[in-house]
Design an enzyme around this catalytic site. Sequence first.
Site, PDB file in Angstrom:
ATOM      1  N   ASP A 127       0.830  -1.209   0.000  1.00  0.00           N
ATOM      2  CA  ASP A 127       0.000   0.000   0.000  1.00  0.00           C
ATOM      3  C   ASP A 127       0.866   1.261   0.000  1.00  0.00           C
ATOM      4  O   ASP A 127       1.991   1.253   0.496  1.00  0.00           O
ATOM      5  CB  ASP A 127      -0.917  -0.022   1.238  1.00  0.00           C
TER       6      ASP A 127
ATOM      7  N   ASN B  93     -10.769  -2.435  -5.609  1.00  0.00           N
ATOM      8  CA  ASN B  93      -9.943  -1.538  -6.417  1.00  0.00           C
ATOM      9  C   ASN B  93     -10.525  -1.282  -7.819  1.00  0.00           C
ATOM     10  O   ASN B  93     -10.137  -0.333  -8.491  1.00  0.00           O
ATOM     11  CB  ASN B  93      -8.503  -2.062  -6.551  1.00  0.00           C
TER      12      ASN B  93
HETATM   13  C1  IPE Z   1      -5.362  -2.755  -0.152  1.00  0.00           C
HETATM   14  O1  IPE Z   1      -5.024  -1.425  -0.368  1.00  0.00           O
HETATM   15  C2  IPE Z   1      -5.391  -3.500  -1.445  1.00  0.00           C
HETATM   16  C3  IPE Z   1      -4.103  -3.709  -2.094  1.00  0.00           C
HETATM   17  C4  IPE Z   1      -2.946  -3.417  -1.572  1.00  0.00           C
HETATM   18  C5  IPE Z   1      -4.147  -4.305  -3.388  1.00  0.00           C
HETATM   19  P1  IPE Z   1      -6.154  -0.306  -0.570  1.00  0.00           P
HETATM   20  O2  IPE Z   1      -5.449   0.975  -0.717  1.00  0.00           O
HETATM   21  O3  IPE Z   1      -7.082  -0.711  -1.649  1.00  0.00           O
HETATM   22  O4  IPE Z   1      -6.948  -0.393   0.819  1.00  0.00           O
HETATM   23  P2  IPE Z   1      -7.778   0.696   1.581  1.00  0.00           P
HETATM   24  O5  IPE Z   1      -8.732   1.287   0.592  1.00  0.00           O
HETATM   25  O6  IPE Z   1      -6.826   1.718   2.097  1.00  0.00           O
HETATM   26  O7  IPE Z   1      -8.452  -0.053   2.693  1.00  0.00           O
HETATM   27  C1  IPE Z   2      -1.450   0.228  -3.377  1.00  0.00           C
HETATM   28  O1  IPE Z   2      -1.264   1.593  -3.408  1.00  0.00           O
HETATM   29  C2  IPE Z   2      -1.675  -0.367  -4.732  1.00  0.00           C
HETATM   30  C3  IPE Z   2      -3.052  -0.841  -4.964  1.00  0.00           C
HETATM   31  C4  IPE Z   2      -4.032  -0.817  -4.095  1.00  0.00           C
HETATM   32  C5  IPE Z   2      -3.342  -1.380  -6.279  1.00  0.00           C
HETATM   33  P1  IPE Z   2      -2.485   2.603  -3.423  1.00  0.00           P
HETATM   34  O2  IPE Z   2      -2.823   2.898  -4.831  1.00  0.00           O
HETATM   35  O3  IPE Z   2      -3.605   2.106  -2.597  1.00  0.00           O
HETATM   36  O4  IPE Z   2      -1.806   3.864  -2.746  1.00  0.00           O
HETATM   37  P2  IPE Z   2      -2.468   4.894  -1.745  1.00  0.00           P
HETATM   38  O5  IPE Z   2      -3.063   4.092  -0.629  1.00  0.00           O
HETATM   39  O6  IPE Z   2      -3.520   5.624  -2.521  1.00  0.00           O
HETATM   40  O7  IPE Z   2      -1.351   5.760  -1.302  1.00  0.00           O
HETATM   41 MG    MG Z   3      -4.088   2.343  -0.635  1.00  0.00          MG
END
Ligand code: IPE
Ligand code: IPE
Ligand code: MG
Length: 233
Positions: free
Chosen positions: A4, A52
């Site tokens: 994340d 996502n």
């Molecule tokens: C969790 O991250 C999913 C992945 C790392 C693929 P998200 O960024 O989607 O989770 P939330 O929305 O912060 O809970």
């Molecule tokens: C994790 O990074 C990757 C996926 C969930 C695909 P994020 O895209 O969730 O990054 P933040 O949480 O917005 O910083």
């Molecule tokens: Mg995230």
Amino acid sequence: MIMDGNGRWAQQRGQPRLAGHEAGSETVRCVLNYCRDAGVKYLTLYAFSTENWSRSEDEVSGLMALLGNFIRHYERELIKRKVRLRVIGRREDLSGHLLAALERLERESSGFERQLIVALSYSGRSELVRAARLIAEKVRAGVLLPEEIGETTITEHLYAPDVPDPDLIIRTSGEMRISNFLLWQCAYSEFYVTPVLWPDFREREFKDALDAYAARDRRYGGVRQECGQEVER
Ligand code: IPE
Ligand code: IPE
Ligand code: MG
């Protein structure tokens, strides 16, 4: 690993979110090396959740393209390193091209012992709903009795039934939540959260996580392990 923080990493640099995902894919390459060196047998990467899909079309298509590229560039390397690739998640949501490439690599690497499990269009709740349906079908067909259903029955109907529960779940970027990752399997996993964003996660952070894990006292509901005494389970 719950990878994340790619978006925030990009935002901090005034770059588009996709630049963060690109930088994040470089971290994946590095982490595969650290795991090999540390003797990790199973690594599950949370790459894309069912939730996502709600992101912008640009971000979703960019992420899928990145995944396709990663597989294309890395497949020979994975075979050379004798790593078995497995995908867990709703395969039916993925494009035909991406799925075909992933499944080809799954077949080619199926004999290897060390495993890289990629959670793609994954949701822990969906995985359990799917398991419930598969079990219900067996009950309907008369090959399984309701009273025979136990914890192992659920485990046997998960996406990757033979993969052991994770010992350690690492989440980057400071978020203290599970976000629908391995809900059944995480029952007794140790949880480690680092504020470091995924694109910045490197060997120092990886080693810190393993050190923290090594210092944990896993009790499984029993009592603290004393010298020469078995953990009560
Ligand atoms: C969790 O991250 C999913 C992945 C790392 C693929 P998200 O960024 O989607 O989770 P939330 O929305 O912060 O809970
Ligand atoms: C994790 O990074 C990757 C996926 C969930 C695909 P994020 O895209 O969730 O990054 P933040 O949480 O917005 O910083
Ligand atoms: Mg995230």
